[in-house]
Motif scaffolding. Structure first.
Motif, PDB file in Angstrom:
ATOM      1  N   VAL A 154       7.928   2.194 -10.593  1.00 25.42           N
ATOM      2  CA  VAL A 154       6.796   1.712  -9.789  1.00 25.42           C
ATOM      3  C   VAL A 154       6.630   2.702  -8.646  1.00 25.42           C
ATOM      4  O   VAL A 154       7.616   3.134  -8.030  1.00 25.42           O
ATOM      5  CB  VAL A 154       7.065   0.288  -9.240  1.00 25.42           C
ATOM      6  N   SER A 156       4.876   3.324  -5.024  1.00 27.85           N
ATOM      7  CA  SER A 156       4.232   2.507  -3.995  1.00 27.85           C
ATOM      8  C   SER A 156       4.159   3.238  -2.654  1.00 27.85           C
ATOM      9  O   SER A 156       5.123   3.879  -2.243  1.00 27.85           O
ATOM     10  CB  SER A 156       5.030   1.213  -3.811  1.00 27.85           C
ATOM     11  N   VAL A 162       0.823   8.857  -3.066  1.00 24.65           N
ATOM     12  CA  VAL A 162       1.157   7.854  -4.077  1.00 24.65           C
ATOM     13  C   VAL A 162       0.510   8.214  -5.428  1.00 24.65           C
ATOM     14  O   VAL A 162       1.126   8.068  -6.491  1.00 24.65           O
ATOM     15  CB  VAL A 162       0.752   6.439  -3.563  1.00 24.65           C
ATOM     16  N   VAL A 180       1.212   0.824  -6.475  1.00 22.53           N
ATOM     17  CA  VAL A 180       0.993  -0.270  -5.519  1.00 22.53           C
ATOM     18  C   VAL A 180       0.675   0.372  -4.170  1.00 22.53           C
ATOM     19  O   VAL A 180       1.505   1.088  -3.610  1.00 22.53           O
ATOM     20  CB  VAL A 180       2.276  -1.125  -5.395  1.00 22.53           C
ATOM     21  N   THR A 181      -0.527   0.154  -3.668  1.00 22.35           N
ATOM     22  CA  THR A 181      -0.871   0.801  -2.395  1.00 22.35           C
ATOM     23  C   THR A 181      -1.488  -0.190  -1.400  1.00 22.35           C
ATOM     24  O   THR A 181      -2.395  -0.953  -1.763  1.00 22.35           O
ATOM     25  CB  THR A 181      -1.810   2.017  -2.587  1.00 22.35           C
ATOM     26  N   HIS A 223      -2.027  -4.016  -1.842  1.00 22.08           N
ATOM     27  CA  HIS A 223      -0.776  -4.683  -2.210  1.00 22.08           C
ATOM     28  C   HIS A 223       0.391  -3.898  -1.619  1.00 22.08           C
ATOM     29  O   HIS A 223       0.253  -2.720  -1.271  1.00 22.08           O
ATOM     30  CB  HIS A 223      -0.607  -4.729  -3.737  1.00 22.08           C
ATOM     31  N   ALA A 224       1.533  -4.547  -1.533  1.00 14.92           N
ATOM     32  CA  ALA A 224       2.746  -3.857  -1.091  1.00 14.92           C
ATOM     33  C   ALA A 224       3.932  -4.404  -1.848  1.00 14.92           C
ATOM     34  O   ALA A 224       3.891  -5.549  -2.325  1.00 14.92           O
ATOM     35  CB  ALA A 224       2.954  -4.053   0.412  1.00 14.92           C
ATOM     36  N   VAL A 225       4.983  -3.588  -1.963  1.00 15.30           N
ATOM     37  CA  VAL A 225       6.230  -4.062  -2.568  1.00 15.30           C
ATOM     38  C   VAL A 225       6.964  -4.887  -1.519  1.00 15.30           C
ATOM     39  O   VAL A 225       7.129  -4.458  -0.375  1.00 15.30           O
ATOM     40  CB  VAL A 225       7.087  -2.872  -3.048  1.00 15.30           C
ATOM     41  N   THR A 239       5.850  -7.815  -5.683  1.00 19.72           N
ATOM     42  CA  THR A 239       4.769  -7.321  -4.826  1.00 19.72           C
ATOM     43  C   THR A 239       4.061  -8.489  -4.137  1.00 19.72           C
ATOM     44  O   THR A 239       4.231  -9.648  -4.532  1.00 19.72           O
ATOM     45  CB  THR A 239       3.706  -6.526  -5.639  1.00 19.72           C
ATOM     46  N   LEU A 258       8.932   4.986  -2.942  1.00 14.47           N
ATOM     47  CA  LEU A 258       8.375   4.203  -1.834  1.00 14.47           C
ATOM     48  C   LEU A 258       8.212   5.103  -0.610  1.00 14.47           C
ATOM     49  O   LEU A 258       9.175   5.755  -0.182  1.00 14.47           O
ATOM     50  CB  LEU A 258       9.361   3.067  -1.511  1.00 14.47           C
TER      51      LEU A 258
END
Ligand code: FAD
Length: 466
Positions: A154, A156, A162, A180-181, A223-225, A239, A258
Motif C-alpha cells: 500500500v 500512502s 505517492v 491512499v492520499t 483518505h489516510a492510513v 484506512t 508512508l
C-alpha cells in the motif's frame, strides 16, 4: 587536511553539485563533501555497481550529467565524508569531518551549505512495524538497488511522491494494492496553474496517473492510513475516510510506503547563526537566504532544499546561482545568471510542497500508545505528559524526556513533537521552533570525535579550595 580551500560545499545533490561546478569554473579552489558514495544527492542518487546495466530513468540521466560535469571540473569531491561540526575561526570556516573512519579538519574561506531535505513520516499505530518504509526512502531503494519494499504494497502519503512511488513499484514488477492520499482532487486542481510552467514534470505526473488507472489500482482520495496490523511484519493496512470521518477499506498487504512531505535540513545553517522563519509552502522552518544563497552570516551561503523544499529543478538552478555568487564575492570572475528560470521552478516546487505538508487531520490519527520518538521509545502519552507538566518548547521536551538525543538527533521526532506541543498549548506550529541545534550534525563515534590523546597530557584542574 592542511589545504585552505576558497570554497567548501557541503552536499553533492543537484544544489551542491552545481554550486561546486560553477564555483570551480571561476578558478576557485573548491572542495565538495558528501556522505554518499557518489554525487547526485537524494533525487539523482547513483545506482549501485550491481545494477549499472539497468535502463536509465530521467533521474539517472540527470545524475549522470551532474557526475560527468563534476568529474570534468577542478572541484575536489570527498565522498563518504560526514561533516559533523562547523565553527568560525577568525576569517575562515573550520569543518570537522569523518572520513575513512577518522576525524579530520578542513578549512575554507567561504562555505556553501546544500544539505537537502529529509522525509517526514507521520506516526500512526504500527508505523514502526518491519515492512513500513518512508515514501521518499522507497525511492532510494529503487534507484540504488532496484529492490521493492515487499510483494503487496500500500502506498500512502501526500503530494506527488505517492504517485511516483506507486508507479515505480509497478514498473519494477511489484503489486500496488492501493494508493491512499489525504489530498483531494480539488487541491490538485488548484495547484495546476503553478504546474503549467514545467510541462515535462506535468507530463510525468500524467503518465504515473494513467499507469495506475490503467492497472485499476484503487486511488483513495482524502483518505489516510490509520493503523498497520502485524507484530513482526506487516499483515494488513486500515484506512479512514478523512472527509466523512469514518472508516475506509482495509487491505491485506505485506508492506506500506508512508510519507508526509519533506523537511529542510536546517541544523547546520541554524547552528551557524542564520535566522529561521516558518513557511508551510517551503516545508516548515527555513533559514533566511537570498535566491543566490547570500545569508546575514559573513561567508555563509545556502542553496537547495536545505533552505526550503522547492524540488530538484529549483535546487540545481539555485546551486548555480550560489556557486557564481560565492565566487564573485571572493573577487573572482563568474557570471550573474538570470533569476527567471529559478523563479519558475520555485513556483512549481512551492505548489508541490504545499500539497505535501503534514496535515492536522492526519496528525490527529496518532493514539496515546503510538511511538513518536523511536530512538528513546517515547509514546505520545509520554510526550504529552511532559507538555502537561509545563514543557512548552521542543528544547524543554528534549531536556525532560531525551526526545531528540538518540542516534537520529531528533530528525524523525521533532516535527511531530512540535505539532503536539502546539496542539496542547493551543498555539500555531509557527510558534514552536525546532530545538537549539548542536553538534554533532551527523553521528560520530566518540573515540573519533575525541581524536588521539595521552591521558598524561590531560590538564587536571586544581582541587577546589575547601
Ligand atoms: C530520501 C529522499 C528521496 C527523494 N526522492 C525524490 C524523488 O525520487 N524525486 C523527486 O523529485 N524528489 C525526491 N526527493 C526530493 C529531492 O531530493 C530534492 O528536491 C532535491 O534532491 C534537492 O536537492 P538538494 O541538492 O538541495 O539536496 P539533496 O539532493 O538532498 O542533497 C543533499 C546532500 O547533502 C548530503 N548531506 C547533508 N548533510 C550532510 C553532512 N552533514 N555531511 C555530509 N553530507 C551531507 C546528503 O547526504 C545529500 O547527498 C527526495 C528527498 C528525499 C529526502
Amino acid at each position: 587536511m592542511s589545504d585552505l580551500y576558497d570554497i567548501a560545499v557541503v552536499g553533492a545533490g543537484p544544489a551542491g553539485g552545481n554550486a561546486a561546478v560553477v564555483a570551480a569554473q571561476s578558478g576557485a579552489h573548491v572542495v565538495m563533501l558528501d556522505e554518499q558514495p557518489a554525487p547526485g544527492g537524494q533525487v539523482w542518487r547513483g545506482k549501485s555497481s550491481s545494477i549499472l546495466s539497468a535502463p536509465a530513468t530521467p533521474e539517472t540521466t540527470a545524475g549522470n550529467a551532474l557526475r560527468t560535469a563534476l568529474s570534468e571540473s577542478a572541484a575536489t569531491h570527498l565522498a563518504d565524508t560526514r561533516v559533523w561540526d562547523i565553527r568560525r575561526d577568525g576569517d575562515r570556516w573550520s569543518l570537522q569531518i569523518l572520513r575513512n573512519s577518522a576525524t579530520e579538519q578542513l578549512t575554507c574561506r567561504s562555505l556553501v551549505l546544500a544539505t537537502g531535505a529529509r522525509e517526514y513520516v507521520q506516526p500512526i499505530p504500527g508505523w514502526t512495524t518491519p515492512g513500513v518504509i518512508g515514501l521518499a526512502g522507497a525511492t532510494s531503494l529503487f534507484k540504488q538497488t532496484l529492490s521493492l519494499p515487499g510483494k503487496r504494497t500500500v502506498v500512502s502519503g501526500t503530494g506527488p511522491l505517492v504517485f511516483f512511488v506507486a508507479s515505480e513499484i509497478r514498473r519494477l514488477g511489484g503489486e500496488v494494492v492501493a494508493v491512499v492520499t489525504p489530498n483531494s482532487r480539488a487541491e490538485w486542481a488548484r495547484a495546476t496553474p503553478s504546474m503549467i510552467g514545467q510541462p515535462k514534470l506535468l507530463a510525468r505526473g500524467a503518465f504515473w496517473m494513467a499507469d495506475l488507472m490503467l492497472a485499476r489500482v484503487p486511488i483513495l482520495w482524502e483518505h489516510a492510513v490509520t493503523e498497520v496490523a502485524g507484530q513482526d511484519h506487516v499483515t494488513g493496512i486500515k484506512t479512514t475516510n478523512l472527509k466523512r470521518a469514518g472508516s475506509g477499506p482495509n487491505f491485506d498487504a505485506d508492506s506500506l510506503c508512508l510519507g508526509n512531505g519533506l523537511i529542510p535540513q536546517i541544523e547546520a545553517s541554524h547552528m551557524l547563526g542564520v535566522a529561521i522563519r516558518n513557511d508551510p509552502t517551503l516545508g516548515g522552518w527555513v533559514p533566511i537566504a537570498d535566491p543566490d544563497g547570500v545569508t546575514a552570516v559573513d561567508g555563509l551561503y545556502l542553496c537547495g532544499d536545505g533552505c526550503g523544499i522547492r524540488g530538484a529543478t529549483a535546487a540545481a538552478l539555485q546551486g548555480a546561482l550560489a556557486g557564481a555568487r560565492v565566487a564573485r564575492d571572493l573577487g573572482l570572475s563568474a557570471p550573474t545568471p538570470s533569476l527567471r528560470p529559478w523563479q519558475r521552478a520555485e513556483r512549481f516546487g512551492r505548489a508541490m510542497t504545499a500539497l505535501s505538508m503534514p496535515r492536522a487531520d492526519v496528525q490527529a490519527l496518532t493514539t496515546q500508545d503510538t511511538i513518536l520518538c523511536r530512538c528513546e521509545s517515547l509514546s505520545r502519552a509520554d510526550i504529552s505528559a511532559e507538555v502537561s507538566n509545563g514543557a512548552n518548547s521542543t528544547n524543554a521536551v528534549k531536556s525532560g524526556q531525551r526526545a531528540g538525543m538518540g542516534p537520529c538527533g531528533g530528525k524523525y521526532c521533532q516535527t511531530v513533537i512540535a505539532a503536539l506541543i502546539a496542539a496542547q498549548a493551543g498555539k500555531s506550529t509557527s510558534d514552536v521552533p525546532p530545538p537549539t541545534p548542536r553538534p554533532p550534525l551527523r553521528p560520530v563515534p566518540l573515540g573519533q570525535a575525541a581524536g588521539d590523546f595521552d591521558y598524561d597530557d590531560l590538564p587536571i584542574p586544581k582541587p577546589a579550595p575547601l
